[in-house]
Motif scaffolding. Structure first.
Motif, PDB file in Angstrom:
ATOM      1  N   THR B 335       0.832  -1.211   0.000  1.00  0.00           N
ATOM      2  CA  THR B 335       0.000   0.000   0.000  1.00  0.00           C
ATOM      3  C   THR B 335       0.865   1.260   0.000  1.00  0.00           C
ATOM      4  O   THR B 335       0.569   2.234  -0.696  1.00  0.00           O
ATOM      5  CB  THR B 335      -0.927   0.003   1.229  1.00  0.00           C
ATOM      6  N   ALA B 336       1.940   1.240   0.805  1.00  0.00           N
ATOM      7  CA  ALA B 336       2.829   2.405   0.875  1.00  0.00           C
ATOM      8  C   ALA B 336       3.435   2.703  -0.489  1.00  0.00           C
ATOM      9  O   ALA B 336       3.522   3.860  -0.916  1.00  0.00           O
ATOM     10  CB  ALA B 336       3.920   2.174   1.915  1.00  0.00           C
ATOM     11  N   ALA B 337       3.853   1.647  -1.199  1.00  0.00           N
ATOM     12  CA  ALA B 337       4.465   1.813  -2.514  1.00  0.00           C
ATOM     13  C   ALA B 337       3.424   2.334  -3.509  1.00  0.00           C
ATOM     14  O   ALA B 337       3.681   3.281  -4.270  1.00  0.00           O
ATOM     15  CB  ALA B 337       5.047   0.489  -2.998  1.00  0.00           C
ATOM     16  N   GLU B 338       2.255   1.749  -3.473  1.00  0.00           N
ATOM     17  CA  GLU B 338       1.215   2.092  -4.445  1.00  0.00           C
ATOM     18  C   GLU B 338       0.769   3.551  -4.293  1.00  0.00           C
ATOM     19  O   GLU B 338       0.568   4.252  -5.270  1.00  0.00           O
ATOM     20  CB  GLU B 338       0.032   1.141  -4.213  1.00  0.00           C
ATOM     21  N   LYS B 339       0.614   4.000  -3.020  1.00  0.00           N
ATOM     22  CA  LYS B 339       0.085   5.354  -2.798  1.00  0.00           C
ATOM     23  C   LYS B 339       1.157   6.363  -2.393  1.00  0.00           C
ATOM     24  O   LYS B 339       0.840   7.510  -2.100  1.00  0.00           O
ATOM     25  CB  LYS B 339      -0.996   5.305  -1.719  1.00  0.00           C
ATOM     26  N   GLU B 345       1.499   8.434   7.444  1.00  0.00           N
ATOM     27  CA  GLU B 345       0.359   8.484   6.510  1.00  0.00           C
ATOM     28  C   GLU B 345      -0.233   7.091   6.289  1.00  0.00           C
ATOM     29  O   GLU B 345      -1.447   6.922   6.193  1.00  0.00           O
ATOM     30  CB  GLU B 345       0.801   9.072   5.159  1.00  0.00           C
ATOM     31  N   LEU B 346       0.647   6.114   6.243  1.00  0.00           N
ATOM     32  CA  LEU B 346       0.184   4.747   6.023  1.00  0.00           C
ATOM     33  C   LEU B 346      -0.630   4.249   7.220  1.00  0.00           C
ATOM     34  O   LEU B 346      -1.691   3.635   7.052  1.00  0.00           O
ATOM     35  CB  LEU B 346       1.389   3.827   5.807  1.00  0.00           C
TER      36      LEU B 346
END
Lengths: 345, 428
Positions: B335-339, B345-346
Motif C-alpha cells: 500500500t505504501a508503494a502504491e500510494k 500516513e500509512l
C-alpha cells in the motif's frame, strides 16, 4: 460544648432486592446527617438481598452526602476486582465510599466457588489483611497527578507516577498498577466490625488498616476498655463506633435512646442497627436527631463532601508519591503498628 | 430489495475507550473517570432511544517495550459498579458490562449480573470476553493463562452455569463440569429479564460458534457492507444447529462515524480526526506492534523499515494482536508503494479509518442500507470524544432514522430484551 459524635446505620433488610427500598433508607439516613450507611453481604442463600456494593452504587446518584460502606468479602474474591470496585464506588459517589471488610467462613460459600476448602477464621482474617494491603497499594498506585494530558509530548499520563504494587503474599500476588485512577478520597474508608474480645488476626487487621471500627461490646464499661486498647494500638485517628440496636416504636423509646447515647463515653459514636430499618431510621431522623443536635452531639448539617470529611480524617498521600515529606514514601510496617504514611494522616 | 417490512435498527453507545480512537487532545475532551462523563453519554444515549450503553474492560494497563503505554487514554472504572450507578439516572437504557470469564468465578459474577438486572429492573447485559494471558494473570489469584481452545470451553460452561443460577430462582444449583464443580444458591430471585442479555465479540471460528450457541448479540468488527454481509450470513446460518431462529441473535458491528454539514465537510473533519488519533509517536507505536522491535529511532515521516518483522515478539503486551506480522508487513509495504505514503500516513490510512463519513443524511442512509441489506442488525457506535461524542449523532442522525421508519421514536418496552426484540428465555 460536648464533642460531636459520629453515627452510621446498617440498612440490612432481608428479603428486599429492589433499589427503591434501599434508596429510601439512605435518604432517611442522610436526613439524620449520619456519617455513613453499611450494607452487609455474603455468598449464602439467605438472606435474600442483592450484591451490597451494587446496591450502594445504585443509590449513590440519588444521595448527596451520606457515606456508602458495603461489605465485600475477601475469601473467594479477587483482591484486584475488590480494589477497583470499591475505588469505582468512590468515583460514582464523588468521595463517599468505604469498605466493610468481611470474610467467607462457611462450607456453603466454599462450595459455591469450588476453588478451595473452607479455612479456619484466623487464616481467613490474615488473608483479609493481605487483601486490604493490596487494595490500598492499588489505590495508591496512581499518584494523584498521574494524568497530565500533555498535548506537546502526546502523553496522556506521566508513567513515572504509575506504580507496580508487586505484592507477593502467602495467598496471592498482585502485580499492578491499578486500572482505575486514584479515587477521590485517596483511599476509601476501611471499616472493620469487631467484638470486644475478637480474634487476634481480626483485631490486628483493624488496628493496622481500619479507619473505623464497628465495636460490639457487652456493656458500656467493656466498650470503653476495648476502645482504649484499640486506640493504644492504632492511634487516635481510629474512629470507634459502638454497635447499638435501634428500635423506635414510639416517643418514649426515642427519649430513652437519646439519654443512652448522651450517657455513653469512651467511644467516638454509634453504629445503629435497626430492628425495622424503614420505621426506625425515619424515627431516628425525626425524633432522635433533633434532640441530639439540641445537645450539640450531632451535626446540624453536613459540612464536608466526602466520607473522610465527615469522619474528620485527612486525605492520605499516595505511599508512592515522592513528596516533600519523606515519610510519605512509606516503608514496610511492622505487623502490629501502622506504617508512617498511615499514621501521618 | 425484497418486499419484506423494513428492519428496525438497534443502536448502542460505546464509552470511548483506552485506545487511540479516543481523542483526548481535543479541547472539548473531558474526564475519562468522573461519573459526570458516564452520565452525560448515557443520558445522551437514552435521549436518542438507544438500546444500550456499553463499557469495555481491560484488566491490566497496556505496555510497550516493558513500560506503560502513555500515548492513549489510560485508566477506567470497574464496569458493573458504574452501570449500577447509571441505573439511577436512566430509565430504559440497557446497561452492558464487559467482564472477563477467565478472571472471574460463575457464582459471583452471576450474582453481580442478577443484582444489576434487579437494580435496573431488567436492563443488564454481559459482554463475555475470554482474552487471557499470563501478563494480565499477574494481577489475579489464578495467574497463568488458558490456551485458545480452553478459553472458549471455560466461557461456554461459564455462561451455561450462570444461566442455571439465574433460572434456579433462589434454589440450589449443583454443577459438575470439566471447568467448574460448584454447588450454590443465589440470594436473589430470577432476574427480571430471566437472563441478562449475553453479548459476544470473538471473531474466530470458535468465537462464532460460541456466539451462535450462546449469545444474544454479537459485537462484530465487520463494519463494511460486503464484510458485514459475509459475517451475517456465516453466523446466522450456524444458529439452526442450536435450534435457534435468525432473529434470536443480533449482529451489531462496532462502528465510528464523522458528521459534517456536507459530505465534503465530513471528509475534511474525518481526516483531521485521523491526524489527531495518529500522532508521530502513535504511528511508531503501531509500527512496533507489527514489527515487534524497538523502532523509536524510525522517522514517522519517512518510509517503512527495510527489515522484516519479528514474529511472536513480547514487545507489546495487553492489546489485541493485529494478525500475522509478516503478512501485515507485506500488505503495508504494497500500500505504501502504491500510494507513495510515509509511515505515519500509512498508519492513518490503514488503521481505524472511520466507518461512516458524511452529512447526517448520508450517514443515516448508509446505516439503513447496511441493516436492510443484512450487513448488520444495528450498530455499537464508538465516539471519538468523551463525553459529548454522540451529541451530534443523537441530534442529527437519529431523527432521520426515525423519519425513515427504521428506528423507534419512543421506547416500547421496559427491558433490554424487549428493546432488542429477543425472546424471553424459558426457565424452570
Amino acid at each position: 460544648m460536648p464533642r460531636q459524635l459520629h453515627f452510621s446505620a446498617a440498612l440490612d433488610s432481608p428479603g428486599h432486592v429492589r433499589a427503591g427500598h434501599y434508596t429510601a433508607l439512605a435518604l432517611a439516613a442522610e436526613r439524620a446527617t449520619l456519617d455513613f450507611v453499611t450494607l452487609d453481604d455474603s455468598f449464602t442463600a439467605a438472606p435474600h438481598r442483592p450484591d451490597a456494593l451494587a446496591a450502594l452504587a445504585r443509590l449513590a446518584p440519588a444521595t448527596g452526602r451520606v457515606g456508602l460502606v458495603p461489605a465485600v468479602t475477601t475469601t473467594h474474591t479477587e483482591p484486584f476486582h475488590t480494589s477497583i470496585s470499591v475505588n469505582t464506588l468512590d468515583w460514582v459517589s464523588e468521595g463517599r465510599a468505604g469498605w466493610l471488610v468481611t470474610v467467607s467462613g462457611t462450607e456453603e460459600e466454599a462450595r459455591a466457588f469450588g476453588r478451595r476448602p473452607v479455612a479456619p477464621p484466623p487464616e481467613l482474617w490474615a488473608e483479609a489483611a493481605d487483601a486490604v494491603e493490596v487494595a490500598a497499594r492499588l489505590w495508591d498506585s496512581w499518584e494523584d497527578d498521574a494524568e497530565i494530558r500533555d498535548v506537546a509530548t502526546g502523553r496522556f499520563v506521566d508513567r513515572d507516577k504509575l506504580h507496580y504494587t508487586d505484592f507477593q503474599g502467602r495467598y496471592f500476588s498482585v502485580r499492578g498498577p491499578s486500572i482505575t485512577p486514584r479515587p477521590p478520597q485517596g483511599r476509601p474508608v476501611v471499616v472493620v466490625a469487631l467484638n470486644a474480645d475478637d480474634l487476634p488476626e481480626r483485631t490486628a487487621l483493624a488496628t493496622r488498616y481500619a479507619d473505623v471500627v464497628l465495636l460490639d461490646a457487652p456493656g458500656p464499661e467493656a466498650a470503653r476498655a476495648a476502645a482504649d486498647r484499640l486506640r493504644l494500638q492504632a492511634g487516635e485517628q481510629l474512629r470507634i463506633l459502638l454497635r447499638l440496636g435501634l428500635a423506635l416504636p414510639d416517643a418514649v423509646a426515642a427519649d430513652a435512646l437519646t439519654e443512652r447515647i448522651a450517657g455513653t463515653g469512651g467511644v467516638d459514636g454509634f453504629h445503629l442497627v435497626p430492628a425495622d430499618p424503614g420505621r426506625d431510621l425515619a424515627a431516628f431522623a425525626d425524633r432522635v436527631a433533633p434532640a441530639l443536635r439540641a445537645r450539640g452531639l450531632l451535626r446540624t448539617a453536613y459540612t464536608g463532601r466526602t466520607l473522610r470529611d465527615h469522619l474528620g480524617l485527612a486525605r492520605p498521600a499516595s505511599r508512592y508519591a515522592a513528596g516533600p515529606d519523606p515519610v510519605a514514601a512509606a516503608a514496610p510496617a511492622p505487623a502490629t503498628t501502622r506504617s508512617p504514611a498511615e499514621v501521618s494522616r | 430489495m425484497t418486499g419484506r417490512p423494513l428492519k428496525q435498527i438497534h443502536l448502542a453507545a460505546h464509552f470511548p475507550g483506552v485506545n487511540n480512537t479516543t481523542v483526548w487532545t481535543d479541547p472539548a475532551s473531558r474526564s475519562q473517570i468522573e461519573f459526570s462523563s458516564f452520565r452525560h453519554l448515557a443520558e445522551t444515549a437514552e435521549r436518542g432511544k438507544f438500546d444500550f450503553f456499553f463499557l469495555a474492560e481491560g484488566l491490566r494497563l497496556r505496555e510497550v517495550k516493558g513500560r506503560i503505554h502513555d500515548l492513549d487514554v489510560v485508566g477506567r472504572p470497574e464496569s458493573i459498579t458504574v452501570l449500577n450507578a447509571l441505573a439511577a439516572v436512566t430509565d430504559r437504557l440497557g446497561l452492558a458490562a464487559t467482564v472477563n470469564a477467565t478472571f472471574n468465578e460463575p457464582y459471583e459474577l452471576a450474582r453481580r449480573l442478577a443484582s444489576l438486572d434487579h437494580l435496573s429492573e431488567g436492563r443488564a447485559a454481559w459482554n463475555v470476553v475470554t482474552s487471557s494471558d499470563a501478563f494480565t494473570g499477574e494481577n489475579f489469584r489464578r495467574g497463568g493463562y488458558l490456551d485458545r481452545a480452553d478459553r472458549y470451553t471455560r466461557a461456554a460452561e461459564f455462561v451455561r452455569l450462570a444461566r442455571e443460577f439465574w433460572d434456579a430462582d433462589g434454589a440450589e444449583v449443583s454443577h459438575a463440569g470439566p471447568q467448574f464443580d460448584v454447588t450454590g444458591t443465589l440470594s436473589l430471585p430470577r432476574p427480571p429479564q430471566g437472563h441478562p442479555v449475553v453479548i459476544q465479540a470473538g471473531d474466530s471460528e470458535e468465537g462464532r460458534e460460541f456466539a451462535a450457541s450462546a449469545a444474544d448479540v454479537v459485537f462484530s468488527r465487520h463494519s463494511t457492507l460486503a464484510a458485514g454481509q459475509a459475517f451475517h450470513t456465516d453466523v446466522k446460518r450456524r444458529l439452526a444447529a442450536y435450534g435457534r431462529k435468525p432473529d434470536e441473535l443480533k449482529i451489531m458491528p462496532g462502528v465510528t462515524y464523522v458528521l459534517g454539514d456536507t459530505d465534503a465537510d465530513a471528509h475534511e473533519r474525518a481526516a483531521e480526526i485521523r491526524r489527531a488519533q495518529v500522532g508521530p509517536r502513535t504511528a511508531i507505536a503501531f509500527l512496533e506492534q507489527v514489527w515487534g522491535v524497538d523502532l523509536s529511532d524510525h522517522d514517522p515521516d519517512g518510509p517503512l523499515p527495510a527489515a522484516d518483522p519479528v514474529p511472536d515478539s513480547a514487545l507489546v503486551q495487553g492489546r489485541t494482536r493485529l494478525g500475522d506480522p509478516l503478512e501485515i508487513a507485506a500488505k503495508w509495504r504494497a500500500t505504501a508503494a502504491e500510494k507513495n505514503l510515509t509511515t505515519r500516513e500509512l498508519v492513518i490510512e490503514l488503521t481505524g479509518r472511520q466507518s461512516f463519513i458524511g452529512s447526517a443524511r448520508t450517514v443515516a442512509a448508509q446505516l439503513d442500507e447496511h441493516v436492510q441489506n443484512d450487513a448488520a442488525d444495528g450498530f455499537i457506535l464508538v465516539p471519538h470524544l468523551t463525553p459529548g461524542g454522540l451529541d451530534d449523532f443523537v441530534d442529527q442522525v437519529v431523527p432521520l432514522l426515525q423519519e425513515r421508519g427504521v428506528f423507534r421514536t419512543e421506547y416500547t418496552g421496559r427491558t433490554l430484551r424487549e428493546h432488542l426484540g429477543l425472546p424471553s428465555p424459558g426457565g424452570r
